[in-house]
Scaffold this active site. Structure first.
Site, PDB file in Angstrom:
ATOM      1  N   ARG A   1      -2.015   4.884  12.432  1.00 14.28           N
ATOM      2  CA  ARG A   1      -1.145   4.329  12.096  1.00 14.28           C
ATOM      3  C   ARG A   1       0.235   5.068  12.211  1.00 14.28           C
ATOM      4  NH1 ARG A   1      -2.545   4.392   7.430  1.00 14.28           N
ATOM      5  NH2 ARG A   1      -3.444   2.419   7.745  1.00 14.28           N
TER       6      ARG A   1
ATOM      7  N   LYS B   1      -3.306  14.532   8.503  1.00 13.24           N
ATOM      8  CA  LYS B   1      -3.695  13.066   8.354  1.00 13.24           C
ATOM      9  C   LYS B   1      -2.695  12.451   9.860  1.00 13.24           C
ATOM     10  CE  LYS B   1      -5.124   8.268   7.282  1.00 13.24           C
ATOM     11  NZ  LYS B   1      -5.583   7.910   6.348  1.00 13.24           N
TER      12      LYS B   1
ATOM     13  N   ASN C   1       0.892  -1.118   0.157  1.00 12.77           N
ATOM     14  CA  ASN C   1      -0.475   0.246   0.305  1.00 12.77           C
ATOM     15  C   ASN C   1       0.655   1.335   0.528  1.00 12.77           C
ATOM     16  OD1 ASN C   1      -1.615   2.653   1.070  1.00 12.77           O
ATOM     17  ND2 ASN C   1      -2.663   0.618   2.133  1.00 12.77           N
TER      18      ASN C   1
ATOM     19  N   ASP D   1      -0.593  -3.789  10.115  1.00 11.95           N
ATOM     20  CA  ASP D   1      -2.749  -4.042  10.269  1.00 11.95           C
ATOM     21  C   ASP D   1      -3.068  -3.118  10.653  1.00 11.95           C
ATOM     22  OD1 ASP D   1      -3.588  -6.152   8.180  1.00 11.95           O
ATOM     23  OD2 ASP D   1      -4.180  -5.942   9.954  1.00 11.95           O
TER      24      ASP D   1
HETATM   25  P1  IMP Z   1      -4.915  -3.242   6.628  1.00 13.10           P
HETATM   26  O1  IMP Z   1      -5.438  -5.202   6.391  1.00 13.10           O
HETATM   27  O2  IMP Z   1      -3.933  -2.997   7.335  1.00 13.10           O
HETATM   28  O3  IMP Z   1      -4.497  -2.862   5.079  1.00 13.10           O
HETATM   29  O4  IMP Z   1      -6.498  -2.096   5.841  1.00 13.10           O
HETATM   30  C1  IMP Z   1      -7.691  -2.976   6.549  1.00 13.10           C
HETATM   31  C2  IMP Z   1      -8.656  -1.757   5.529  1.00 13.10           C
HETATM   32  O5  IMP Z   1      -8.845  -1.331   6.193  1.00 13.10           O
HETATM   33  C3  IMP Z   1      -7.761  -1.388   3.963  1.00 13.10           C
HETATM   34  O6  IMP Z   1      -8.774  -1.960   3.211  1.00 13.10           O
HETATM   35  C4  IMP Z   1      -8.821   0.129   4.407  1.00 13.10           C
HETATM   36  O7  IMP Z   1      -9.526   0.139   3.894  1.00 13.10           O
HETATM   37  C5  IMP Z   1      -8.834   0.242   6.047  1.00 13.10           C
HETATM   38  N1  IMP Z   1      -7.423   1.008   7.139  1.00 13.10           N
HETATM   39  C6  IMP Z   1      -6.876   1.124   7.445  1.00 13.10           C
HETATM   40  N2  IMP Z   1      -6.098   2.283   7.983  1.00 13.10           N
HETATM   41  C7  IMP Z   1      -6.684   3.401   7.123  1.00 13.10           C
HETATM   42  C8  IMP Z   1      -6.637   4.247   6.707  1.00 13.10           C
HETATM   43  O8  IMP Z   1      -5.899   4.813   7.621  1.00 13.10           O
HETATM   44  N3  IMP Z   1      -7.497   5.318   6.362  1.00 13.10           N
HETATM   45  C9  IMP Z   1      -9.089   4.724   5.569  1.00 13.10           C
HETATM   46  N4  IMP Z   1      -9.203   3.266   5.404  1.00 13.10           N
HETATM   47  C10 IMP Z   1      -7.912   2.068   6.074  1.00 13.10           C
END
Ligand code: IMP
Length: 193
Positions: free
Chosen positions: A172, A166, A11, A67
């Protein structure tokens, strides 16, 4: 002494957010574009540790993974650890549909960072931001649920913010700032790049 730290993620947005924090502290972050298989679990920590182990089995580097998930109070914490799957299938539009007519818009984002290296056992850092699900999507910045999440008491969504702004609020950023503090305290980095 560790000189370089790698962030394993596919990402680009997550990398940009992390890189800004590292560079603010005078540190260089390398992007490791390595795809891992995300296990299904109710624990973000378990998911992050599993993906860290996958990365460390492929490369002997000081590296971290991250994550995250969106937890909505009125939906009993859904989508939480399943956020990635929910985003892929119904997107933020699906969440807005589920939240139609719901008065309680409280939600939070949770981020789990797992750092490890061939010489260090895994270390976990957690960050959380409370906020609200907007009534409609706003802003074109960021990724994922950014256009529908308003941090704190702000009217503005993450989607209406540049990375720098942000990072002032995000889950994060909070987790990564803890990682950077820990790395610096342990003198893992040379102060010179
Ligand atoms: P991941 O498994 O950590 O990649 O994230 C899980 C899902 O949560 C991602 O597909 C994003 O759609 C959402 N997500 C995680 N962090 C953010 C953020 O900072 N902003 C918006 N959506 C997020």
């Amino acid at each position: 002494m560790i000189k370089k730290i790698y962030f394993a993620t596919t990402n680009q947005n997550k990398f940009r957010e992390a890189e800004k924090i590292f560079s603010f502290h005078g540190l260089k972050l390398e992007h490791l574009k390595l795809k891992t298989i995300e296990i299904q679990s109710e624990s973000l920590e378990e998911i992050a540790l599993n993906s860290l182990n996958q990365v460390l089995s492929k490369c002997r580097l000081p590296v971290f993974v991250e994550d995250s998930g969106l937890f909505i109070k009125a939906l009993n914490g859904f989508p939480g650890p399943y956020s990635s799957y929910v985003f892929k299938t119904v997107g933020f539009e699906g969440i807005l549909r589920l939240m139609k007519g719901v008065k309680d818009r409280n939600a939070y984002f949770l981020s789990v960072v797992a750092f490890g290296s061939p010489n260090h056992k895994p270390k976990i850092f957690v960050g959380r931001v409370y906020g609200r699900i907007a009534l409609k999507a706003k802003g074109l910045n960021g990724f994922g649920f950014d256009p529908i999440f308003q941090p704190g008491n702000l009217k503005k969504t993450f989607g209406e913010m540049e990375v720098k702004e942000k990072n002032r609020y995000s889950h994060r950023a909070k987790a990564i700032k803890k990682l950077v503090g820990w790395l610096k305290k342990g003198k893992y980095f040379n102060s010179k790049l």
